[in-house]
Design a protein around this motif. Structure first.
Motif, PDB file in Angstrom:
ATOM      1  N   LEU A  32       0.848  -1.183   0.000  1.00 39.80           N
ATOM      2  CA  LEU A  32       0.000   0.000   0.000  1.00 39.80           C
ATOM      3  C   LEU A  32       0.885   1.234   0.000  1.00 39.80           C
ATOM      4  N   ASN A  33       0.448   2.259  -0.671  1.00 37.60           N
ATOM      5  CA  ASN A  33       1.151   3.526  -0.620  1.00 37.60           C
ATOM      6  C   ASN A  33       0.435   4.429   0.360  1.00 37.60           C
ATOM      7  N   TRP A  34       1.210   4.995   1.291  1.00 38.61           N
ATOM      8  CA  TRP A  34       0.643   5.879   2.286  1.00 38.61           C
ATOM      9  C   TRP A  34       0.143   7.136   1.593  1.00 38.61           C
ATOM     10  N   GLN A  35      -1.036   7.589   1.977  1.00 38.56           N
ATOM     11  CA  GLN A  35      -1.593   8.820   1.417  1.00 38.56           C
ATOM     12  C   GLN A  35      -1.946   9.768   2.545  1.00 38.56           C
ATOM     13  N   LYS A  36      -1.656  11.038   2.330  1.00 41.27           N
ATOM     14  CA  LYS A  36      -1.976  12.053   3.329  1.00 41.27           C
ATOM     15  C   LYS A  36      -3.488  12.198   3.443  1.00 41.27           C
ATOM     16  N   PRO A  37      -3.981  12.464   4.652  1.00 41.20           N
ATOM     17  CA  PRO A  37      -5.413  12.729   4.798  1.00 41.20           C
ATOM     18  C   PRO A  37      -5.721  14.150   4.322  1.00 41.20           C
ATOM     19  N   GLN A  38      -6.956  14.400   4.002  1.00 42.86           N
ATOM     20  CA  GLN A  38      -7.347  15.749   3.617  1.00 42.86           C
ATOM     21  C   GLN A  38      -7.491  16.598   4.875  1.00 42.86           C
ATOM     22  N   ALA A  39      -7.046  17.862   4.795  1.00 42.72           N
ATOM     23  CA  ALA A  39      -7.153  18.781   5.935  1.00 42.72           C
ATOM     24  C   ALA A  39      -8.626  18.953   6.294  1.00 42.72           C
ATOM     25  N   THR A  99      -0.314  17.358   6.058  1.00 45.13           N
ATOM     26  CA  THR A  99       0.917  17.603   5.301  1.00 45.13           C
ATOM     27  C   THR A  99       1.847  16.398   5.370  1.00 45.13           C
ATOM     28  N   GLY A 100       1.445  15.394   6.155  1.00 43.62           N
ATOM     29  CA  GLY A 100       2.281  14.216   6.340  1.00 43.62           C
ATOM     30  C   GLY A 100       3.263  14.382   7.483  1.00 43.62           C
ATOM     31  N   SER A 101       3.163  15.510   8.216  1.00 42.03           N
ATOM     32  CA  SER A 101       4.077  15.765   9.324  1.00 42.03           C
ATOM     33  C   SER A 101       3.718  14.918  10.533  1.00 42.03           C
TER      34      SER A 101
END
Length: 182
Positions: A100-107, A135-137
């Protein structure tokens, strides 16, 4: 010194140490000049030395070089077994294989990644969680372990529930994310 002699790595460790001006430079010197299987072994032993150091510092539990090295090599052997063919030398291990590729959540959402591990020889289940923003932080992380054996999916479900209860109790107006209850 004794750790490295016991692993027949003292000459390598010493030659890199003579050329380095600190731990980071020493470590990268080893990585750049050493075959991957040896790097794996060194990394595992360093991890166990760090763990033994913490055990001594916090629990006043002293360990011999053998007590540090043997679990490191067993862990490495099990890890290699799982990576090589999806099976460990211990048939009790559960493995899940997903790409799986990690995806950032929507703000303004946050993303919580949870994983679990089982150490059959210690009869212990461990879990970890990492919380990231849109932002993936990195925001926060938690780990815990308990005596007893459960399946991987049950361990992840238990940890998810604990994190959700902790997040529910957290008041974003009064606390920082680093103060999320366990």
């Amino acid at each position: 010194m004794y750790f490295w002699e016991k692993l027949s790595l003292w000459n390598l460790v010493l030659s890199c140490a003579n050329e380095a001006e600190g731990f980071v430079q020493w470590f990268f010197q080893i990585i750049s000049n050493t075959p991957e299987p040896v790097i794996d072994k060194i990394t595992m032993v360093l991890w166990r030395i760090w763990r033994a150091r913490n055990d001594m510092l916090w629990n006043r539990n002293s360990q011999s070089a053998t007590q540090v090295i043997e679990p490191a090599l067993k862990f490495l052997s099990d890890w290699r077994g799982v990576r090589s063919n999806g099976n460990s030398s211990d048939s009790r291990h559960e493995t899940t294989s997903q790409t799986l590729n990690w995806q950032k959540p929507q703000a303004p959402a946050l993303k919580c990644n949870i994983d679990a591990t089982i150490q059959y020889d210690l009869r212990t289940t461990g879990m970890g969680m990492a919380l990231q923003d849109s932002t993936g932080s990195f925001i926060s992380a938690r780990t815990n372990a308990f005596l007893g054996l459960v399946g991987i999916k049950e361990a992840e479900a238990r940890h998810s529930r604990r994190r959700l209860v902790g997040l529910k109790a957290w008041d974003s107006k009064k606390s920082s994310l680093n103060q999320i209850p366990n």
